[in-house]
Design a protein around this motif. Structure first.
Motif, short mmCIF file in Angstrom:
data_model
loop_
_atom_site.label_atom_id
_atom_site.label_comp_id
_atom_site.label_asym_id
_atom_site.label_seq_id
_atom_site.Cartn_x
_atom_site.Cartn_y
_atom_site.Cartn_z
N PHE A 1 43.74 -8.39 -24.18
CA PHE A 1 43.23 -9.76 -24.12
C PHE A 1 43.50 -10.36 -22.75
CE2 PHE A 1 43.73 -14.35 -24.76
CZ PHE A 1 42.51 -14.65 -25.34
N CYS A 2 44.71 -10.16 -22.23
CA CYS A 2 45.07 -10.70 -20.91
C CYS A 2 44.23 -10.07 -19.80
CB CYS A 2 46.55 -10.47 -20.63
SG CYS A 2 47.65 -11.43 -21.67
N GLU A 3 43.97 -8.79 -19.93
CA GLU A 3 43.16 -8.11 -18.92
C GLU A 3 41.74 -8.64 -18.91
OE1 GLU A 3 42.56 -3.65 -17.09
OE2 GLU A 3 43.47 -3.86 -19.07
N LYS A 4 41.20 -8.94 -20.08
CA LYS A 4 39.86 -9.53 -20.15
C LYS A 4 39.85 -10.91 -19.49
CE LYS A 4 38.63 -6.90 -24.19
NZ LYS A 4 38.69 -6.85 -25.66
N HIS A 5 40.90 -11.68 -19.74
CA HIS A 5 41.02 -13.00 -19.10
C HIS A 5 41.07 -12.84 -17.58
CE1 HIS A 5 43.19 -16.60 -17.67
NE2 HIS A 5 42.49 -17.22 -18.60
N SER A 6 41.84 -11.88 -17.11
CA SER A 6 41.95 -11.62 -15.67
C SER A 6 40.60 -11.22 -15.09
CB SER A 6 42.98 -10.53 -15.40
OG SER A 6 44.25 -10.91 -15.87
#
Length: 168
Positions: free
Chosen positions: A16-21
């Motif tokens: 999820f964090c990688e998608k946000h990044s």
């Protein structure tokens, strides 16, 4: 992010964090780089939802300097024997000494508090959820220098069984 589940795995949270990044990088393609790394075995460890994401988001909201072309974020899930460390580092704006000390004081508290609830809501929520779930098996350290970025080191003790074949 539409599920009502209170728990997730490290793999799901980092994904999820990688998608946000990635979305942030698309907005500023020549200004932001990021890297995510996960040691084998860390992917299946359960943690409360949204305990890494707010720390990553803090970088994109408060740390990125769009005048620079070398903004960078690194997020790692590292296995240390029976323990796991989540290491979040950036080279952003950082924070001044007074702000850093206030946040360190907040994170040093092992009790849930109602005072100063309007400040650092994301960081406070992360800390309190991890305290509730992991108790004394959770530690967090924060380091920052103005103009040099922020580092969060979150340690979860005893999350891997003894003799796990992936011991580091």
């Amino acid at each position: 992010s539409v599920t009502q589940a209170k728990m997730t795995t490290v793999a799901e949270e980092l994904s999820f964090c990688e998608k946000h990044s990635y979305i942030c990088q698309i907005r500023y393609p020549r200004s932001i780089a990021y890297a995510y790394q996960m040691d084998p075995g860390c992917e299946r460890i359960e943690i409360p939802r949204f305990v890494i994401q707010p720390l990553v988001e803090n970088y994109f909201v408060h740390g990125v300097d769009l005048k620079r072309k070398d903004n960078a974020l690194s997020v790692k899930a590292l296995k240390h024997g029976q323990d796991m460390e989540i290491l979040i580092r950036d080279n952003g704006k950082g924070m001044n000494a007074e702000t850093l000390e206030a946040y360190k004081h907040l994170l040093a508290s092992r009790e849930l508090s109602q005072e100063n609830r309007s400040q650092s809501i994301g960081l406070r929520n992360v800390h309190e959820r991890l305290l509730l779930y992991f108790g004394d098996r959770y530690q967090i350290e924060l380091d920052s220098k103005e103009g040099e970025g922020v580092t969060y080191s979150i340690l979860f003790e005893g999350v891997f069984p003894r003799g796990d074949e992936h011991d580091a």
